[in-house]
Write an enzyme that holds these catalytic residues in place. Sequence first.
Site, mmCIF file in Angstrom:
data_model
loop_
_atom_site.group_PDB
_atom_site.id
_atom_site.type_symbol
_atom_site.label_atom_id
_atom_site.label_comp_id
_atom_site.label_asym_id
_atom_site.label_seq_id
_atom_site.Cartn_x
_atom_site.Cartn_y
_atom_site.Cartn_z
ATOM 1 N N ALA A 1 0.847 -1.182 0.000
ATOM 2 C CA ALA A 1 0.000 0.000 0.000
ATOM 3 C C ALA A 1 0.880 1.229 0.000
ATOM 4 O O ALA A 1 1.883 1.289 0.714
ATOM 5 C CB ALA A 1 -0.893 0.006 1.238
ATOM 6 N N CYS A 2 0.545 2.211 -0.819
ATOM 7 C CA CYS A 2 1.312 3.461 -0.876
ATOM 8 C C CYS A 2 0.308 4.608 -0.891
ATOM 9 O O CYS A 2 -0.162 5.018 -1.953
ATOM 10 C CB CYS A 2 2.212 3.487 -2.096
ATOM 11 S SG CYS A 2 3.224 4.964 -2.182
ATOM 12 N N ILE A 3 -0.062 5.067 0.272
ATOM 13 C CA ILE A 3 -1.007 6.166 0.503
ATOM 14 C C ILE A 3 -2.343 5.897 -0.192
ATOM 15 O O ILE A 3 -3.253 5.395 0.432
ATOM 16 C CB ILE A 3 -0.420 7.534 0.127
ATOM 17 C CG1 ILE A 3 0.911 7.755 0.861
ATOM 18 C CG2 ILE A 3 -1.403 8.657 0.469
ATOM 19 C CD1 ILE A 3 1.643 9.007 0.482
ATOM 20 N N THR A 4 -2.472 6.219 -1.466
ATOM 21 C CA THR A 4 -3.755 6.026 -2.158
ATOM 22 C C THR A 4 -3.690 4.957 -3.242
ATOM 23 O O THR A 4 -4.656 4.753 -3.966
ATOM 24 C CB THR A 4 -4.227 7.337 -2.811
ATOM 25 O OG1 THR A 4 -3.255 7.748 -3.769
ATOM 26 C CG2 THR A 4 -4.444 8.423 -1.766
#
Length: 76
Positions: free
Chosen positions: A22-25
């Site tokens: 996962a990378c922020i959004t």
Amino acid sequence: MNQAESILAAVGGWDNISTIEACITRIRLEVRDDEKVDDNALREAGAFDVITVGDHVQVVMGPQTEDLVEEIEKLR
């Protein structure tokens, strides 16, 4: 099928995933075969956009991305 299951199916299942994070959004994936990634199915699962460069795929999901990746990880 819930949203995590739909996303997993749309990227070709666990057999097609080398890495996921996962990378922020965004859900960032490295896939074994980018031909198995179904952009339309990802959009139907709630993706705002899908960016594929070679075997790297970014699925733009919004602020719930970390929760979705946790749910996908539970499907191993």
